[in-house]
Motif scaffolding. Structure first.
Motif, PDB file in Angstrom:
ATOM      1  N   GLN A 322      63.942  56.024  70.526  1.00 33.85           N
ATOM      2  CA  GLN A 322      64.079  57.008  69.452  1.00 33.85           C
ATOM      3  C   GLN A 322      64.380  58.374  70.052  1.00 33.85           C
ATOM      4  N   GLN A 418      70.362  38.725  60.072  1.00 42.41           N
ATOM      5  CA  GLN A 418      70.832  39.757  59.150  1.00 42.41           C
ATOM      6  C   GLN A 418      70.836  39.241  57.731  1.00 42.41           C
ATOM      7  N   ASN A 420      71.563  40.924  53.703  1.00 38.26           N
ATOM      8  CA  ASN A 420      71.941  42.075  52.866  1.00 38.26           C
ATOM      9  C   ASN A 420      72.227  43.319  53.701  1.00 38.26           C
ATOM     10  N   GLY A 421      72.848  43.125  54.860  1.00 41.87           N
ATOM     11  CA  GLY A 421      73.198  44.268  55.685  1.00 41.87           C
ATOM     12  C   GLY A 421      72.042  44.878  56.453  1.00 41.87           C
ATOM     13  N   GLU A 422      70.863  44.264  56.379  1.00 42.67           N
ATOM     14  CA  GLU A 422      69.708  44.765  57.109  1.00 42.67           C
ATOM     15  C   GLU A 422      69.398  43.788  58.238  1.00 42.67           C
ATOM     16  N   THR A 423      68.862  44.312  59.331  1.00 45.01           N
ATOM     17  CA  THR A 423      68.525  43.458  60.457  1.00 45.01           C
ATOM     18  C   THR A 423      67.014  43.227  60.503  1.00 45.01           C
ATOM     19  N   LYS A 440      61.205  44.623  60.429  1.00 41.25           N
ATOM     20  CA  LYS A 440      62.497  45.099  59.971  1.00 41.25           C
ATOM     21  C   LYS A 440      62.977  46.113  60.994  1.00 41.25           C
ATOM     22  N   LEU A 441      64.227  45.947  61.392  1.00 39.00           N
ATOM     23  CA  LEU A 441      64.786  46.850  62.387  1.00 39.00           C
ATOM     24  C   LEU A 441      65.322  48.081  61.676  1.00 39.00           C
ATOM     25  N   ILE A 442      64.824  49.253  62.067  1.00 40.13           N
ATOM     26  CA  ILE A 442      65.299  50.488  61.462  1.00 40.13           C
ATOM     27  C   ILE A 442      66.325  51.088  62.413  1.00 40.13           C
ATOM     28  N   LEU A 443      67.563  51.155  61.980  1.00 37.34           N
ATOM     29  CA  LEU A 443      68.594  51.704  62.843  1.00 37.34           C
ATOM     30  C   LEU A 443      69.074  53.031  62.304  1.00 37.34           C
TER      31      LEU A 443
END
Lengths: 451, 239
Positions: A322, A418, A420-423, A440-443
């Protein structure tokens, strides 16, 4: 005479104006006080009704057989106890007066949550679990009775919750308990007799006793500690730091507190700990101002990796990072036989202006790192993939050891997918085939985080 | 001059002979299908490829024996263990998929994907709240002391004796003097924000403390009954 009359008239006018203003202020003050006290009253009455619900629900939990459909009762206990803890900690009481009571509420709720999880996966209530539930029930019953006694006094006007605000102020100053909070204090004292609770949850008492396993036994002297820190830090232009041991730190990793002072006139004090045995730097943090970013994320990561390798932390994988304020925090985890060991994390902060490592933290690594006895997975990666949502597009899978919130470890397949476009990262237990955890991966533009 | 020309020619001849040899050797390798495809390793195989496999397995702790280039029962067992860990069919034979997993062959081009996220997740609220209390409680403390104050608040939110949210901890009545008297509402300086961010990323100079106080100021006698862990700047930190 006329003059006198005018003066008197003006004085009367001024006086009445001041009087009116004072009265208005007084009225406002009373209104605000009433408002604040009403909030406290609400917390107090909510606390009573939630503790009462807990008592009833805990009694019910003793009557059920522990079938999966009984999870509702246990989830309800968790909900009520979390609410009760919130109400209790909103009362104007100091933490020495409510601490133990809050702990009871937390543990009762947490225990119920763990029970609800266990019986949902088909476990039956053991005798020991039944006994624990009974003792939680008895304690909740006693707490409920005492709170109701207090409520009687409040209703009779013998005790006022608003008094607590004043009382707590005096208490802070003089250190002795006043009448009003004495009732809460006595409840808190009764809670002391409640036995320690050890179970598979994050508030279990065994977690306080965790000891570092990643440290050698060799004692480190204060002089050695100074040198270890001096050699370890990533110095900026070979500044001539004055290194001094400023004290001891009596935490889980007993350490020397070390301070590095830059030459006079320059900023950037560095502070950190070196363990009292095993010659390890536990953490350090620099404080110099960081300028505008000049290096890329890749360069920063290479720098972090080189820093770790040159200091004996080899074969680590970067897991997430981060960037904030011109600094990037990288988290690394070691591998054993190709399996990622998430509990043994190391953190490195890189300044993005010149690539200097200005922060390091190995507490996770030193607490947990050891050679592990990794079993062979009982299910294959293909079988593990079948456990996740069919709508998810699987990108990859690898084996990992993940920590549980109760301080244990699980051997799982980490499946990246993946939807709905979320990883997402789904952890499927490599031994039981059950889903251990979903992250949930927060990018964000400046980070990849897992939550 | 002449002799140097002579040597140059000699060199050229040498190089062309050498390249011819290499060319024929390469032809031999490529045109001999049996040799080229014989990359599957199994019990009884030997050679440098076996050695490479053994070295990899040994580096990762699967294989305990010598790196001798002989595919023995020990090697096969280590390969089986490796295959089981990596979701490859467990046969003890090093085929293409095992070689890829071992990193001895590059993975065939994979479909690239872009990771993305639609949700709104931010820690800005926590940073602001923490930074304000750090400002109120530790504005004149050294940097580590600021991070430590932030860490204490986060430790409280994870402790059973305190509220379970950061806001609950910050606004618990009588918990922090600067919140009670409104001093925490001052303008933030960059160092307070940085300290809040460091505390949120997990730095904890106190090693899990729940209390801090300034020993030179009057405090409740009760607080001294806590186990003191360390002192940073003007603050004492305790469990």
């Amino acid at each position: 005479m006329k003059r006198w009359g005018v003066t008197a008239l003006i004085s009367v006018l001024i006086l009445s104006a001041v009087g009116f203003w004072g009265y208005k202020e007084y009225r406002d003050k009373i209104m605000l006080e009433t408002y604040v006290n009403n909030r406290y009253q609400m917390s107090f009455y909510n606390l009573i009704s939630r503790v009462q619900n807990m008592e009833v629900l805990l009694a019910k939990s003793l009557a059920v057989a522990g079938e999966p459909e009984d999870t509702m009762i246990f989830s309800e206990i968790w909900l009520q106890s979390e609410g009760a803890r919130e109400n209790l900690t909103q009362l104007p009481l100091t933490s020495n007066v409510v601490g133990r009571t809050a702990k009871f509420l937390t543990q009762a709720g947490d225990y119920a949550r763990v029970m609800s999880r266990d019986i949902n996966t088909g476990g039956e209530l053991s005798d020991k679990e039944y006994q624990t539930l009974s003792s939680l029930y008895k304690q909740a019953e006693q707490l409920n009775r005492e709170l109701h006694n207090m409520e009687t006094k409040v209703a009779d006007g013998k005790l006022s919750i608003s008094e607590l605000t004043q009382a707590a102020k005096q208490e802070l100053k003089k250190g002795n308990t006043t009448n009003a909070s004495a009732d809460f204090q006595s409840i808190n004292r009764d809670m002391q007799s409640f036995p320690t609770l050890i179970y598979d949850g994050p508030f279990s008492d065994h977690l306080d006793r965790a000891q570092p396993v990643g440290l050698a036994n060799k004692p480190t002297s204060a002089d050695e500690a100074r040198n270890i820190m001096r050699q370890f830090i990533d110095t900026e232009q070979d500044k001539d730091y004055r290194v001094q041991v400023t004290g001891r730190v009596r935490e889980k990793i007993p350490s020397y507190q070390i301070e590095l002072l830059p030459p006079q006139g320059t900023a950037g004090r560095i502070m950190g700990n070196v363990s009292e045995r095993g010659d390890k730097v536990v953490w350090y943090l620099g404080s110099r101002a960081v300028g505008t970013p000049k290096i890329t994320l890749e360069q920063a990561q290479t720098k972090a990796q080189q820093f770790l390798e040159s200091r004996g932390y080899k074969d680590l994988v970067a897991i997430y990072h981060q960037t904030q304020n011109g600094m990037t925090v990288f988290n690394f985890a070691p591998r054993q036989e190709g399996v990622i060991l998430y509990p043994d994390q190391v953190k490195v902060t890189v300044a993005m202006d010149n690539g200097q490592v200005i922060g390091f933290d190995a507490r996770g690594y030193l607490m947990a790192h050891k050679q592990r006895d990794i079993p062979n997975p009982k299910i294959t990666a293909a079988e593990a993939r079948k456990k996740i949502n069919k709508r998810m597009e699987v990108i990859g899978s690898r084996l990992a050891i993940i920590p549980t919130d109760a301080g244990q470890e699980r051997f799982s397949y980490e499946i990246t997918g993946q939807l709905n476009g979320e990883t997402y990262l789904v952890y499927v237990n490599a031994v039981t085939g059950k889903t251990d955890q979903v992250l949930k991966l927060i990018l964000a533009p400046n980070a990849t985080l897992t939550m | 001059m002449t002799w140097s020309d002579h040597t140059n020619r000699k060199w050229k001849i040498g190089i062309s002979i050498a390249s011819l040899v290499v060319f024929f050797f390469a032809c031999f390798l490529l045109c001999n299908p049996a040799y080229a495809e014989d990359t599957t390793l199994y019990w009884g195989s030997s050679g440098s490829k076996v050695r490479a496999v053994q070295q990899k397995l040994k580096d990762w702790g699967y294989y305990k024996g010598d790196v001798d280039g002989y595919y023995s029962g020990n090697t096969a067992a280590a390969v089986r263990k490796f295959q089981a860990r990596h979701g490859i069919a467990v046969d003890g034979v090093v085929g293409t998929s095992t070689r890829i997993a071992l990193g001895l062959e590059t993975i065939p081009k994979k479909v690239t994907y872009t990771t993305s996220s639609n949700g709104f997740v931010s820690n800005q609220d926590s940073v602001n709240l923490l930074a304000r209390v750090i400002m109120g409680e530790a504005a004149d403390e050294p940097y580590a002391g600021k991070v430590a104050v932030g860490a204490v608040m986060l430790n409280r939110s994870r402790n059973s004796q305190f509220p379970n949210t950061l806001a609950g901890v910050v606004y618990q009545p009588h918990a922090f003097e600067s919140v009670t008297n409104g001093q925490y509402n001052r303008t933030l300086d960059p160092e307070a924000i940085r300290a809040a961010q460091d505390a949120l990323s997990g730095y904890d100079p106190t090693g899990g403390c729940l209390f801090f106080w300034n020993p030179s100021k009057p405090v409740s006698a009760w607080i001294w009954s806590r186990a003191v862990v360390t002192q940073i700047g003007n603050h004492v930190f305790a469990h």
